[in-house]
Design a protein around this motif. Structure first.
Motif, PDB file in Angstrom:
ATOM      1  N   THR A 104       0.624  -0.826  -0.108  1.00  0.00           N
ATOM      2  CA  THR A 104      -0.037   0.238  -0.083  1.00  0.00           C
ATOM      3  C   THR A 104       0.721   1.382  -0.144  1.00  0.00           C
ATOM      4  N   VAL A 105       0.361   2.344  -1.012  1.00  0.00           N
ATOM      5  CA  VAL A 105       1.325   3.608  -0.868  1.00  0.00           C
ATOM      6  C   VAL A 105       1.160   4.391   0.721  1.00  0.00           C
ATOM      7  N   VAL A 106       2.614   4.768   1.178  1.00  0.00           N
ATOM      8  CA  VAL A 106       2.223   5.299   1.747  1.00  0.00           C
ATOM      9  C   VAL A 106       1.897   6.513   2.609  1.00  0.00           C
ATOM     10  N   GLY A 107       1.019   6.413   3.682  1.00  0.00           N
ATOM     11  CA  GLY A 107      -0.027   8.519   3.659  1.00  0.00           C
ATOM     12  C   GLY A 107      -1.553   7.079   2.698  1.00  0.00           C
ATOM     13  N   GLY A 108      -1.182   6.103   2.486  1.00  0.00           N
ATOM     14  CA  GLY A 108      -2.627   6.182   1.947  1.00  0.00           C
ATOM     15  C   GLY A 108      -3.626   4.823   2.623  1.00  0.00           C
ATOM     16  N   THR A 109      -4.460   4.257   2.487  1.00  0.00           N
ATOM     17  CA  THR A 109      -4.876   3.287   3.053  1.00  0.00           C
ATOM     18  C   THR A 109      -5.752   2.075   2.609  1.00  0.00           C
ATOM     19  N   LYS A 110      -5.924   0.722   2.928  1.00  0.00           N
ATOM     20  CA  LYS A 110      -6.074  -0.090   2.026  1.00  0.00           C
ATOM     21  C   LYS A 110      -7.230  -0.844   3.001  1.00  0.00           C
ATOM     22  N   GLU A 111      -8.707  -1.558   2.443  1.00  0.00           N
ATOM     23  CA  GLU A 111      -9.468  -1.833   2.827  1.00  0.00           C
ATOM     24  C   GLU A 111      -9.888  -3.061   2.578  1.00  0.00           C
ATOM     25  N   ASP A 112      -9.630  -3.548   3.715  1.00  0.00           N
ATOM     26  CA  ASP A 112     -10.158  -5.230   3.118  1.00  0.00           C
ATOM     27  C   ASP A 112     -10.726  -5.626   5.058  1.00  0.00           C
ATOM     28  N   SER A 113     -11.910  -7.578   3.976  1.00  0.00           N
ATOM     29  CA  SER A 113     -12.033  -8.218   5.444  1.00  0.00           C
ATOM     30  C   SER A 113     -11.373  -9.639   5.528  1.00  0.00           C
ATOM     31  N   LEU A 114     -11.666  -9.839   6.555  1.00  0.00           N
ATOM     32  CA  LEU A 114     -11.655 -11.271   7.008  1.00  0.00           C
ATOM     33  C   LEU A 114     -12.834 -11.767   7.548  1.00  0.00           C
ATOM     34  N   PRO A 115     -12.688 -12.858   6.485  1.00  0.00           N
ATOM     35  CA  PRO A 115     -13.435 -13.675   6.263  1.00  0.00           C
ATOM     36  C   PRO A 115     -14.487 -14.663   7.919  1.00  0.00           C
ATOM     37  N   ILE A 116     -14.648 -14.788   8.297  1.00  0.00           N
ATOM     38  CA  ILE A 116     -15.079 -15.929   9.344  1.00  0.00           C
ATOM     39  C   ILE A 116     -16.421 -16.856   9.210  1.00  0.00           C
ATOM     40  N   SER A 117     -16.534 -17.897   9.526  1.00  0.00           N
ATOM     41  CA  SER A 117     -17.628 -18.610   8.799  1.00  0.00           C
ATOM     42  C   SER A 117     -18.611 -18.900  10.289  1.00  0.00           C
TER      43      SER A 117
END
Length: 277
Positions: A104-117
């Motif tokens: 991820t670029v410095v100063g930026g934000t990356k969004e993601d999700s952890l799947p839980i069953s």
């Protein structure tokens, strides 16, 4: 004692027959097994083992009994009631113990999700907290996953410098077997690329059926690698290459091919779309 056609049956054989009859009318439940009991001396004691398994059973109450038989020459039996109570519970399942955001670029934000069953039969309650690693966060921190479903725990990665980052996500659940799970968080901060486009708008004149080639430059004035793609809107205009990677402080020249084949006399305008990271 027992007789067969007026003939007495051996006491041990009679006991075995009676035991088989009792088991036929009162069969042992499939969820319970008992080991053979020990030989107990007079005035002594002993112990046996009972194994209970809830595998394949639905929530509810199950009744059974363990019958203790005396010696073969005795009619003594003792029935020990056994009750099995199966309660619906949540069963948490995560795809692994490491979650990697990548770069991820410095100063930026990356969004993601952890799947839980939730593999259980009751709602799964999850409290997610990032316990280590300031570059990582989770919001909202509480979610509920219905039985037999999969939920998502939102995560973000915001690097503040170039390099590798690590952290830890703690999951507190109402799963009776796994009430606390730990997931390692990984991510890399990279320099940002800067896209630059060289030259003024392209123009060319061609005879009907002719063609022209023009050069168009795409550059990177930043400190990180630039990933780019190029696309046109019209069939008479093609570009080579259509994408690639440009290192910092360099540029690549694109060949823009203009074809007047099958075009009537007149002016034609099109647009090249350049996208990048």
């Amino acid at each position: 004692y027992m007789r067969n056609g007026g003939v007495d049956i051996d006491p041990e054989a009679a006991t075995n027959i009676m035991q088989a009859f009792l088991e036929a009318i009162h069969p042992h439940p499939q969820w319970m097994t008992a080991s053979a009991g020990p030989s107990i001396p007079p005035q002594g004691s002993g112990s046996g083992e009972i194994q209970i398994s809830s595998q394949g059973l639905s929530p509810g109450t199950y009744l059974g009994e363990v019958v203790i038989h005396g010696p073969s020459d005795s009619r003594a039996t003792l029935a020990l009631p056994v009750t099995l109570e199966i309660i619906a519970a949540a069963d948490v399942s995560v795809p692994g113990d490491v979650f990697d955001f990548g770069s991820t670029v410095v100063g930026g934000t990356k969004e993601d999700s952890l799947p839980i069953s939730n593999l259980g039969q009751a709602p799964l309650e999850i409290e997610a907290t990032v316990t280590d690693g300031a570059a990582f966060s989770s919001s909202p921190e509480r979610i509920t996953v219905p039985a037999g479903n999969t939920g998502l725990v939102p995560l973000t990665f915001s690097p503040t410098s170039v390099g590798t980052f690590s952290g830890e996500l703690q999951l507190i659940t109402n799963d009776p077997d796994e009430d606390t799970l730990l997931v390692s968080l990984l991510g890399e901060g990279i320099h940002a690329p800067v896209l630059s486009l060289g030259g003024s708008p392209l123009s060319a004149a061609a005879l009907p059926g002719g063609e022209k080639h023009k050069v168009f430059a795409v550059g990177n004035t930043g400190l990180g690698n630039l990933l780019f793609t190029v696309a046109g809107n019209d069939p008479w205009l093609t570009v080579t290459p259509v994408g690639g990677t440009i290192p910092p402080n360099t540029a690549v020249e694109l060949d823009v091919h203009l074809q007047a084949r099958n075009l009537a006399e007149g002016d034609y305008v099109s647009t090249l779309h350049v996208t990048s990271n």
